[in-house]
Design a protein around this motif. Structure first.
Motif, PDB file in Angstrom:
ATOM      1  N   PRO A 150      14.513  34.535  58.831  1.00 30.64           N
ATOM      2  CA  PRO A 150      15.831  33.957  58.523  1.00 30.64           C
ATOM      3  C   PRO A 150      16.905  34.966  58.146  1.00 30.64           C
ATOM      4  CG  PRO A 150      14.106  32.566  57.618  1.00 30.64           C
ATOM      5  CD  PRO A 150      13.422  33.779  58.172  1.00 30.64           C
ATOM      6  N   ALA A 151      16.594  35.933  57.297  1.00 28.93           N
ATOM      7  CA  ALA A 151      17.613  36.892  56.858  1.00 28.93           C
ATOM      8  C   ALA A 151      18.136  37.718  58.035  1.00 28.93           C
ATOM      9  CB  ALA A 151      17.045  37.815  55.776  1.00 28.93           C
ATOM     10  N   PHE A 152      17.254  38.086  58.947  1.00 30.08           N
ATOM     11  CA  PHE A 152      17.675  38.845  60.128  1.00 30.08           C
ATOM     12  C   PHE A 152      18.483  37.961  61.076  1.00 30.08           C
ATOM     13  CE2 PHE A 152      14.417  41.560  58.472  1.00 30.08           C
ATOM     14  CZ  PHE A 152      14.763  42.843  58.864  1.00 30.08           C
ATOM     15  N   GLN A 153      18.089  36.696  61.202  1.00 31.87           N
ATOM     16  CA  GLN A 153      18.843  35.771  62.043  1.00 31.87           C
ATOM     17  C   GLN A 153      20.244  35.554  61.493  1.00 31.87           C
ATOM     18  OE1 GLN A 153      16.051  32.441  61.972  1.00 31.87           O
ATOM     19  NE2 GLN A 153      15.438  32.899  64.069  1.00 31.87           N
ATOM     20  N   GLN A 154      20.362  35.469  60.175  1.00 30.17           N
ATOM     21  CA  GLN A 154      21.677  35.298  59.560  1.00 30.17           C
ATOM     22  C   GLN A 154      22.539  36.532  59.771  1.00 30.17           C
ATOM     23  OE1 GLN A 154      21.484  34.068  55.472  1.00 30.17           O
ATOM     24  NE2 GLN A 154      23.668  33.626  55.335  1.00 30.17           N
ATOM     25  N   PRO A 168      25.565  39.460  46.974  1.00 27.16           N
ATOM     26  CA  PRO A 168      24.571  38.726  47.767  1.00 27.16           C
ATOM     27  C   PRO A 168      25.232  37.641  48.604  1.00 27.16           C
ATOM     28  CG  PRO A 168      23.843  38.979  45.487  1.00 27.16           C
ATOM     29  CD  PRO A 168      25.277  39.408  45.525  1.00 27.16           C
ATOM     30  N   ILE A 169      24.738  37.458  49.818  1.00 23.28           N
ATOM     31  CA  ILE A 169      25.195  36.388  50.696  1.00 23.28           C
ATOM     32  C   ILE A 169      24.180  35.259  50.628  1.00 23.28           C
ATOM     33  CG2 ILE A 169      25.645  35.743  53.102  1.00 23.28           C
ATOM     34  CD1 ILE A 169      26.641  38.567  53.586  1.00 23.28           C
ATOM     35  N   LYS A 170      24.654  34.058  50.376  1.00 29.61           N
ATOM     36  CA  LYS A 170      23.766  32.919  50.234  1.00 29.61           C
ATOM     37  C   LYS A 170      22.992  32.676  51.518  1.00 29.61           C
ATOM     38  CE  LYS A 170      23.749  27.982  49.112  1.00 29.61           C
ATOM     39  NZ  LYS A 170      24.586  26.793  48.785  1.00 29.61           N
ATOM     40  N   PRO A 171      21.663  32.524  51.416  1.00 31.52           N
ATOM     41  CA  PRO A 171      20.868  32.273  52.624  1.00 31.52           C
ATOM     42  C   PRO A 171      21.307  30.986  53.322  1.00 31.52           C
ATOM     43  CG  PRO A 171      19.448  32.901  50.791  1.00 31.52           C
ATOM     44  CD  PRO A 171      20.816  32.669  50.209  1.00 31.52           C
ATOM     45  N   ASP A 172      21.288  31.013  54.631  1.00 30.18           N
ATOM     46  CA  ASP A 172      21.631  29.843  55.440  1.00 30.18           C
ATOM     47  C   ASP A 172      20.422  28.918  55.492  1.00 30.18           C
ATOM     48  OD1 ASP A 172      22.260  27.986  57.393  1.00 30.18           O
ATOM     49  OD2 ASP A 172      23.149  29.433  58.763  1.00 30.18           O
ATOM     50  N   SER A 173      20.543  27.740  54.892  1.00 31.81           N
ATOM     51  CA  SER A 173      19.414  26.811  54.825  1.00 31.81           C
ATOM     52  C   SER A 173      18.980  26.335  56.205  1.00 31.81           C
ATOM     53  CB  SER A 173      19.771  25.607  53.944  1.00 31.81           C
ATOM     54  OG  SER A 173      20.898  24.921  54.464  1.00 31.81           O
ATOM     55  N   ASN A 174      19.882  26.376  57.170  1.00 26.40           N
ATOM     56  CA  ASN A 174      19.532  25.941  58.518  1.00 26.40           C
ATOM     57  C   ASN A 174      18.555  26.890  59.206  1.00 26.40           C
ATOM     58  OD1 ASN A 174      21.264  23.638  58.526  1.00 26.40           O
ATOM     59  ND2 ASN A 174      23.009  24.977  58.919  1.00 26.40           N
ATOM     60  N   LEU A 175      18.443  28.110  58.680  1.00 26.53           N
ATOM     61  CA  LEU A 175      17.549  29.101  59.275  1.00 26.53           C
ATOM     62  C   LEU A 175      16.231  29.223  58.527  1.00 26.53           C
ATOM     63  CD1 LEU A 175      20.185  31.935  59.898  1.00 26.53           C
ATOM     64  CD2 LEU A 175      19.323  30.266  61.558  1.00 26.53           C
ATOM     65  N   ALA A 176      16.092  28.503  57.423  1.00 21.97           N
ATOM     66  CA  ALA A 176      14.898  28.633  56.581  1.00 21.97           C
ATOM     67  C   ALA A 176      13.648  28.151  57.316  1.00 21.97           C
ATOM     68  CB  ALA A 176      15.083  27.835  55.289  1.00 21.97           C
ATOM     69  N   PHE A 177      12.517  28.744  56.961  1.00 20.70           N
ATOM     70  CA  PHE A 177      11.244  28.282  57.497  1.00 20.70           C
ATOM     71  C   PHE A 177      10.934  26.889  56.975  1.00 20.70           C
ATOM     72  CE2 PHE A 177      10.272  32.991  57.476  1.00 20.70           C
ATOM     73  CZ  PHE A 177      10.305  33.130  58.850  1.00 20.70           C
ATOM     74  N   GLY A 178      10.320  26.061  57.798  1.00 22.82           N
ATOM     75  CA  GLY A 178       9.878  24.762  57.335  1.00 22.82           C
ATOM     76  C   GLY A 178       8.759  24.874  56.332  1.00 22.82           C
ATOM     77  N   ARG A 179       7.984  25.940  56.470  1.00 22.45           N
ATOM     78  CA  ARG A 179       6.882  26.189  55.544  1.00 22.45           C
ATOM     79  C   ARG A 179       6.654  27.682  55.492  1.00 22.45           C
ATOM     80  NH1 ARG A 179       0.429  24.681  56.396  1.00 22.45           N
ATOM     81  NH2 ARG A 179      -0.323  25.739  54.508  1.00 22.45           N
ATOM     82  N   THR A 180       6.299  28.194  54.333  1.00 20.60           N
ATOM     83  CA  THR A 180       5.932  29.598  54.202  1.00 20.60           C
ATOM     84  C   THR A 180       4.524  29.688  53.623  1.00 20.60           C
ATOM     85  OG1 THR A 180       6.908  29.727  51.984  1.00 20.60           O
ATOM     86  CG2 THR A 180       8.307  30.355  53.860  1.00 20.60           C
ATOM     87  N   TRP A 181       3.905  30.850  53.822  1.00 17.48           N
ATOM     88  CA  TRP A 181       2.573  31.119  53.314  1.00 17.48           C
ATOM     89  C   TRP A 181       2.609  32.374  52.465  1.00 17.48           C
ATOM     90  CZ3 TRP A 181       3.662  28.906  57.903  1.00 17.48           C
ATOM     91  CH2 TRP A 181       2.912  27.796  58.307  1.00 17.48           C
ATOM     92  N   GLU A 182       1.576  32.566  51.674  1.00 18.46           N
ATOM     93  CA  GLU A 182       1.511  33.775  50.853  1.00 18.46           C
ATOM     94  C   GLU A 182       1.559  35.011  51.738  1.00 18.46           C
ATOM     95  OE1 GLU A 182      -1.397  35.951  47.545  1.00 18.46           O
ATOM     96  OE2 GLU A 182      -1.802  33.887  48.189  1.00 18.46           O
ATOM     97  N   ASP A 183       0.876  34.954  52.871  1.00 20.22           N
ATOM     98  CA  ASP A 183       0.951  36.024  53.861  1.00 20.22           C
ATOM     99  C   ASP A 183       2.231  35.822  54.666  1.00 20.22           C
ATOM    100  OD1 ASP A 183       0.731  37.701  56.087  1.00 20.22           O
ATOM    101  OD2 ASP A 183      -1.447  37.484  56.176  1.00 20.22           O
ATOM    102  N   GLY A 184       3.211  36.704  54.433  1.00 21.13           N
ATOM    103  CA  GLY A 184       4.522  36.517  55.032  1.00 21.13           C
ATOM    104  C   GLY A 184       4.558  36.627  56.538  1.00 21.13           C
TER     105      GLY A 184
END
Length: 268
Positions: free
Chosen positions: A30-34, A199-215
Motif C-alpha cells: 500500500p505505501a508504495f502504491q500510494q 507523515p502522509i495519511k495512508p490511503d484506506s482504499n489501498l489497505a490490505f484486506g488482511r495482514t499476517w505476522e509474516d509481512g
C-alpha cells in the motif's frame, strides 16, 4: 541469469499462450502504491533528484554458509536479491532507465562450506552503488531525473529501506528501518516547498484486506489475485515477464558497467 534468458522465457510464454507473473511484490504494498499515485499526479513538480538506500544486514555474518548466493554465475549476490526489485521500482515509480553507471564490490570474500570442508570463494557482489538517469512518466518535457542507489546485504545496523524523491514543488520520503520484514513498518512522508516534512495519511482504499505476522504474505496474496484476474481476462500479467526482462537488462548493464568502468546506455 541474464537478459537473453529472460527474453527467451518471454518468447516461450507468448508462443504457448502462458500468462506469467513475476513476484515484484513491492508493487503490491500500500505505501508504495500510494507513492506511485502521488508521483503520477505530478505532486513533485519538475523531477530533481532520487536517492534510494537499501542497506540490510542479511549477509553480514561471515560464517553464513557458502552456496549459490555467493556465486555470480548462479545469479547470487545483492543485485539479484535487492537490485532486481530496486531497478523494477525505478521503472514503475518513475519511468524508463536511460543510462547507468555501477560499482559492485565484495566485502566478505569467502564463506565456510556447508559440509565443513573448507571455504568457498565469493564473487557475487554484496554491495552495489548505482547512478542513473530516469525518464519520468509523470513529467512534461524532456527533463531526466538523476538517481543514486546504494544496495548492501552486509550493512550491520543498516538503515533499512529508504526512498527519497525531490522536485521543484515538494519532497516525498518512503522508508522503513525494519530489517526483519519488508512490508511492516513503511511510512510515507511529504512536504511541499517551504513546509516541514510530515507523515502522509495512508490511503484506506489501498489497505490490505488482511495482514499476517509474516509481512510477505499479504502482498504476495494481492499479486496472486492480479495474476488470477489476468488469466481469467486473457491479458498479460503486470508485473510479468516483460517487467522481469526490463529489470534483468538493467542488472546486466550494471555488471557491464562495473567490469568496464563505463556508463551504459539502456537500449529498448
Amino acid at each position: 541469469l541474464n537478459a537473453t534468458e529472460a527474453q527467451r522465457l518471454e518468447q516461450l510464454a507468448m508462443a504457448h499462450g502462458c500468462c506469467c507473473a513475476v513476484n515484484f511484490e513491492y508493487r503490491a504494498v500500500p505505501a508504495f502504491q500510494q507513492l506511485a499515485q502521488l508521483l503520477a499526479s505530478g505532486w513533485l513538480g519538475d523531477p530533481w533528484l532520487l536517492r534510494f538506500d537499501w542497506l540490510m544486514a542479511s549477509r553480514s555474518d561471515p560464517m553464513r554458509p557458502w552456496n549459490w548466493y555467493a556465486q555470480q554465475d548462479q545469479g547470487g549476490g545483492v543485485m539479484g536479491a535487492l537490485g532486481s526489485h530496486a531497478l523494477d521500482l525505478m521503472e514503475w515509480l518513475v519511468g524508463p532507465i536511460l543510462e547507468l553507471q555501477a560499482q559492485l564490490s565484495v566485502a566478505i570474500g569467502e564463506r565456510p562450506k556447508a559440509d565443513g570442508l573448507g571455504y568457498g570463494q565469493v564473487d557475487a557482489a554484496d554491495t552495489a552503488l548505482i547512478q542513473m538517469q530516469l525518464k519520468p512518466n509523470w513529467s512534461n518535457g524532456d527533463r531526466a531525473m538523476p538517481a543514486q542507489i546504494a544496495l548492501s546485504s552486509i550493512a550491520k545496523q543498516g538503515r533499512g529501506c529508504w526512498l527519497e524523491l525531490y522536485g521543484s514543488e515538494g519532497t516525498l520520503v518512503l522508508g522503513s528501518a525494519n530489517q526483519n520484514d519488508y512490508v511492516h513498518g513503511f511510512g510515507l512522508q511529504g512536504a511541499k516547498t517551504g513546509e516541514p516534512l510530515m507523515p502522509i495519511k495512508p490511503d484506506s482504499n489501498l489497505a490490505f484486506g488482511r495482514t499476517w505476522e509474516d509481512g510477505r504474505i499479504a502482498p504476495t496474496e494481492r499479486l496472486l489475485g492480479w495474476w488470477a484476474a489476468a488469466i481469467r481476462e486473457g491479458r498479460p500479467m503486470i508485473p510479468g515477464l516483460l517487467e522481469g526482462l526490463q529489470s534483468q537488462v538493467a542488472m546486466d548493464a550494471c555488471q557491464q558497467s562495473n567490469q568496464g568502468g563505463s556508463r551504459i546506455w539502456i537500449r529498448r
